[in-house]
Design a protein around this motif. Structure first.
Motif, short mmCIF file in Angstrom:
data_model
loop_
_atom_site.label_atom_id
_atom_site.label_comp_id
_atom_site.label_asym_id
_atom_site.label_seq_id
_atom_site.Cartn_x
_atom_site.Cartn_y
_atom_site.Cartn_z
N LEU A 132 72.12 -27.49 56.09
CA LEU A 132 72.17 -26.96 57.45
C LEU A 132 71.24 -27.75 58.36
O LEU A 132 71.53 -27.98 59.54
CB LEU A 132 71.77 -25.47 57.46
CG LEU A 132 72.61 -24.56 56.56
CD1 LEU A 132 72.20 -23.11 56.76
CD2 LEU A 132 74.09 -24.73 56.84
N ASN A 184 71.28 -29.40 62.47
CA ASN A 184 70.54 -28.49 63.35
C ASN A 184 70.59 -28.92 64.82
O ASN A 184 70.58 -28.08 65.72
CB ASN A 184 69.08 -28.37 62.87
CG ASN A 184 68.50 -27.02 63.22
OD1 ASN A 184 69.24 -26.04 63.36
ND2 ASN A 184 67.20 -26.97 63.40
N LEU A 240 72.67 -27.41 67.75
CA LEU A 240 72.22 -26.31 68.61
C LEU A 240 71.67 -26.80 69.95
O LEU A 240 71.49 -26.01 70.87
CB LEU A 240 71.17 -25.48 67.87
CG LEU A 240 71.76 -24.64 66.74
CD1 LEU A 240 70.67 -24.06 65.86
CD2 LEU A 240 72.62 -23.52 67.31
N ASP A 241 71.39 -28.09 70.03
CA ASP A 241 70.91 -28.65 71.31
C ASP A 241 71.99 -29.47 72.01
O ASP A 241 71.73 -30.06 73.06
CB ASP A 241 69.68 -29.55 71.06
CG ASP A 241 68.60 -28.83 70.26
OD1 ASP A 241 68.38 -27.63 70.53
OD2 ASP A 241 67.99 -29.46 69.38
N PHE A 287 78.07 -25.81 60.53
CA PHE A 287 77.49 -24.58 60.00
C PHE A 287 78.58 -23.69 59.41
O PHE A 287 79.59 -23.43 60.06
CB PHE A 287 76.77 -23.80 61.10
CG PHE A 287 75.61 -24.52 61.72
CD1 PHE A 287 74.70 -25.24 60.94
CD2 PHE A 287 75.41 -24.48 63.09
CE1 PHE A 287 73.63 -25.90 61.51
CE2 PHE A 287 74.34 -25.14 63.68
CZ PHE A 287 73.46 -25.85 62.89
N GLY A 320 78.80 -20.53 59.13
CA GLY A 320 79.08 -19.33 59.91
C GLY A 320 79.44 -19.61 61.36
O GLY A 320 79.89 -18.71 62.06
N SER A 359 67.61 -25.86 68.34
CA SER A 359 67.29 -26.29 66.98
C SER A 359 65.95 -25.72 66.52
O SER A 359 65.76 -25.45 65.34
CB SER A 359 67.28 -27.82 66.91
OG SER A 359 66.34 -28.33 67.83
N ALA A 360 65.05 -25.49 67.47
CA ALA A 360 63.71 -24.99 67.11
C ALA A 360 63.79 -23.63 66.40
O ALA A 360 62.93 -23.31 65.58
CB ALA A 360 62.86 -24.87 68.36
N TRP A 373 65.57 -22.75 64.09
CA TRP A 373 65.86 -22.84 62.66
C TRP A 373 65.06 -23.94 61.98
O TRP A 373 65.41 -24.39 60.91
CB TRP A 373 67.37 -23.04 62.44
CG TRP A 373 68.13 -21.92 63.04
CD1 TRP A 373 68.84 -21.96 64.19
CD2 TRP A 373 68.19 -20.56 62.60
NE1 TRP A 373 69.35 -20.73 64.49
CE2 TRP A 373 68.97 -19.84 63.52
CE3 TRP A 373 67.65 -19.88 61.50
CZ2 TRP A 373 69.23 -18.49 63.39
CZ3 TRP A 373 67.92 -18.52 61.36
CH2 TRP A 373 68.70 -17.84 62.30
N GLU A 374 63.97 -24.33 62.62
CA GLU A 374 63.16 -25.35 61.96
C GLU A 374 62.30 -24.76 60.85
O GLU A 374 61.91 -25.45 59.92
CB GLU A 374 62.35 -26.14 62.98
CG GLU A 374 63.12 -27.43 63.32
CD GLU A 374 62.90 -27.93 64.72
OE1 GLU A 374 61.82 -27.67 65.28
OE2 GLU A 374 63.82 -28.58 65.27
N GLN A 383 61.97 -21.91 57.72
CA GLN A 383 62.86 -21.19 56.79
C GLN A 383 62.97 -19.73 57.26
O GLN A 383 61.98 -19.13 57.65
CB GLN A 383 62.28 -21.24 55.38
CG GLN A 383 63.22 -20.80 54.29
CD GLN A 383 64.14 -21.95 53.84
OE1 GLN A 383 63.86 -23.12 54.10
NE2 GLN A 383 65.22 -21.61 53.16
N TYR A 423 71.29 -17.35 60.04
CA TYR A 423 72.52 -17.00 60.77
C TYR A 423 73.49 -18.17 60.86
O TYR A 423 74.62 -17.99 61.29
CB TYR A 423 72.19 -16.49 62.17
CG TYR A 423 71.38 -15.21 62.18
CD1 TYR A 423 71.44 -14.32 61.12
CD2 TYR A 423 70.58 -14.88 63.27
CE1 TYR A 423 70.70 -13.15 61.12
CE2 TYR A 423 69.85 -13.70 63.28
CZ TYR A 423 69.90 -12.85 62.20
OH TYR A 423 69.18 -11.69 62.22
N ARG A 424 73.03 -19.36 60.47
CA ARG A 424 73.95 -20.49 60.48
C ARG A 424 74.88 -20.46 59.27
O ARG A 424 75.94 -21.07 59.28
CB ARG A 424 73.15 -21.81 60.46
CG ARG A 424 72.24 -21.99 61.67
CD ARG A 424 71.32 -23.18 61.48
NE ARG A 424 70.50 -23.06 60.27
CZ ARG A 424 69.62 -23.96 59.86
NH1 ARG A 424 69.43 -25.07 60.57
NH2 ARG A 424 68.91 -23.77 58.76
#
Lengths: 422, 422
Positions: A44, A48, A51-52, A256, A258, B56-57, B59-60, B62, B67-68
């Motif tokens: 994942l 990441n 998301l940006d 991802f 989900g 992105s922050a 999910w940086e 753990q 949710y991803r």
């Protein structure tokens, strides 16, 4: 030495040793899960940045097409193009939907049940589907949910047994087939060109026979020399059979699980039938997430490049598991396993009649396997032999512990079975 | 002066004047659309920050729950709580799905067709639904798609005619009803407490009678003194009737129409039936978008506060239209219109027998109205009188031009009709 040549005494000694090992494993209180084809957090992480990829700045100017608003039922143009290139079809033959290709398949079968696929609704009629086995439990669940009778078609090295398929489709109540044509779940087999072409050439008795071509692992290779899957629509064209197949794919195991984007490809006639249902069903799917994916991965090539990052994480995990299986079980001749070139699973066959017992032993020592039997329709593996290993999710140390236990349980169950028979 | 008191000569003079006006309107080459309840770009702008709400922050580190990844079929806890508070129900009775509540309703009706709602599948049986009219065309389309016979129930000032409903539900083939209980589409009527309670108390002959309670405009007020809708589940409890209603809502007209979050609330029994279908249908909905919404709006109160921004944009547009209708048509006594306290529509009734003609005149001069008739099942308005005005999408100047033309066409069609009858 092959286990079958062991004397009763040696089997008893081995059973004792393995039982002791098993008990000490149990005491370690593991909680490990190798049951689902679920990407790990390291996988994942490589997406990441998705998301940006879009932000408020994208919509601070007026746009001709505002992806935040209603409209564009078939998906945004850029994303349809991305999937069209990935699937090597025309973008007009692509629909991009939400986050789940399973949902799209379910909706399609539902549509067949209620409206049919050109020859009347399937509901209330005897409907049968061909299911290559071992296969994907979620496909079987859809059939079972709708009372569709499932017929096992054994998988070989080149795909499902097409001779058998050709025979079964003489029966008009056989209305379809589920396939995972590349890195098949769980065998890892990619259908050969010959298999694809023979499937494309099928002449089923049912005019509305439909193949669900679930191309879930389309670019999920473990090396530069991944398997090649012959383009089913190219093959179908040769036989004027384009309406027979609906192809599905998604980015669930690219971006991802989900929150990816799923798409289908189909003939013009099938697209129109699906579109006319979608017109009633929804106001359209999340176009912002479609746009997010296009901005991050850019195009089909971008998706392919991105898969190198997944490969770097997955390939060593798969190798670690198959190496361990070889080390621990190789000499006994009681189990076999696949070494796939991609996908998400290792197909593991234990001594016939012991798979459920292996599952029980693992579970009681804290390792969850895919429900033994789940790789077959109705959860019934006729040989009680098949186990699906999903190495992606656990970190390597946990994966290794789980594999060690699996080997131990496989051997223990085999030894006990042989002892019982002596 | 009321148009009905005009002499034939005066009508002819008026017709000539209006025709000239109409022709010059036509020459202006307008392309205006007041057909769909679609938020304007100014409304999308107030939610634009939603696109920065997660990054992105997030999910940086753990997370316990990622949710991803796969999982959480019923939606993320925080989002279920947000909708539970909004709907004033228990979060266990809420499922949060994707971006379209219409899709959830479609899926629910589909489920009733194939699996039933407790008394066998609806497919293949004579099924009737009650439809308050005028109503929402997308509801009617679902019924028509599945061959469900629709029965018109007239809307009054307090909601649908419950006497009539009570009579129809004696018929066991009457299996359900579609409602928009607050700021009803298109009448703008909110069901009174008495109506809600009488609906909750219904004792239908069909054990599996289901009401689709489409609470699309739940917090879409034009002032601090918006309409109050009595909580249907509180009312249902009084009569032990909790299984009769499935409530739907979404943020389509709070955040983004194409990328919002939709939810349903239902009894424990219905939730379980829906969940067990979803288990087969999907791997789960987009949890990142659910999380994005929770981070941006925080909770139900945050959603409510946010609606003040929409109100500031919408209320003046609605007032401008109703003021113009009053100014241009008030004295003729040929048309009536709603002045709703919220929602997305002005319900406009022209002289019976002229609505289709008004639609045609508008269209030919470049203004698209909601298909005349679409507010009734099968597109048949028995009085040919009802027109739905959707003022949200066009900028104010365009909206005013469209309204001027609509008034002109309404008057012209009435004058011509009266002349024909003299």
């Amino acid at each position: 030495m092959l286990l079958k040549y062991y004397s009763k005494e040696n089997l008893m000694l081995l059973e004792k040793k393995l039982s002791t090992e098993y008990e000490s494993f149990k005491k370690m209180g593991f909680k490990l899960d190798i049951s689902r084809g679920k990407p790990g957090s390291d996988q994942l992480a490589v997406s990441n940045g998705l998301l940006d990829a879009i932000s408020s700045a994208d919509w601070e100017q007026q746009h001709l097409l505002d992806y935040r608003n209603y409209g564009l039922l078939m998906g945004i143009k850029e994303c349809r193009q991305m999937f069209a290139d990935l699937l090597d079809v025309n973008p007009d033959n692509v629909i991009v939907c939400g986050n789940s290709s399973l949902n799209m398949m379910f909706d399609y079968i539902t549509q067949c049940m209620l409206s049919g696929a050109g020859d009347g609704p399937w509901f209330g009629r005897k409907i049968k589907f061909l299911c290559p086995v071992p296969g994907y439990d979620r496909h079987f669940s859809i059939c079972q949910y709708y009372g569709i009778e499932m017929i096992n078609i054994p998988m070989g090295k080149e795909g499902p047994d097409v001779d058998m398929i050709e025979e079964y489709i003489q029966d008009e109540s056989v209305k379809g087939m589920f396939c995972v044509p590349k890195y098949s779940n769980p065998t890892g087999v990619t259908f050969s060109e010959d298999t694809v072409k023979r499937i494309a050439a099928l002449k089923p008795a049912a005019k509305d026979f439909r193949i669900i071509w679930d191309n879930a692992y389309i670019i999920h290779d473990f090396s530069d020399r991944g398997d090649n899957l012959y383009n089913i629509f190219d093959a179908l064209k040769l036989y004027g059979n384009e309406d027979m197949v609906i192809e599905f794919t998604s980015t669930s195991k690219i971006s991802f699980p989900g929150a990816g984007v799923a798409a289908l490809a189909a003939s013009t006639k099938n697209i129109e039938m699906i579109r006319s249902r979608m017109t009633i069903q929804t106001i359209g799917y999340d176009k912002l997430n479609q746009y997010r994916h296009v901005k991050f991965y850019r195009n089909a090539n971008g998706l392919k490049k991105h898969m190198i990052l997944h490969r770097a994480i997955l390939a060593p995990k798969f190798k670690a598991v198959t190496d361990k299986l070889e080390e621990k079980l190789g000499s006994y001749g009681i189990a076999s396993w696949s070494k796939p070139n991609g996908g998400y699973f290792i197909n593991f066959n234990v001594m016939p009649g012991t798979a459920k017992e292996v599952g029980r032993l693992c579970r009681e020592a804290g390792v969850v396997l895919t429900d033994v039997g789940a790789t077959f329709p109705y959860g019934i593996d006729p040989n009680d032999s098949n186990i699906r290993i999903a190495p992606s999710y656990p970190p390597v140390d946990e994966l290794m512990n789980a594999t060690r236990l699996l080997c131990l349980c496989t051997l223990l169950a085999a030894v006990r079975k042989l002892l019982n028979e002596k």
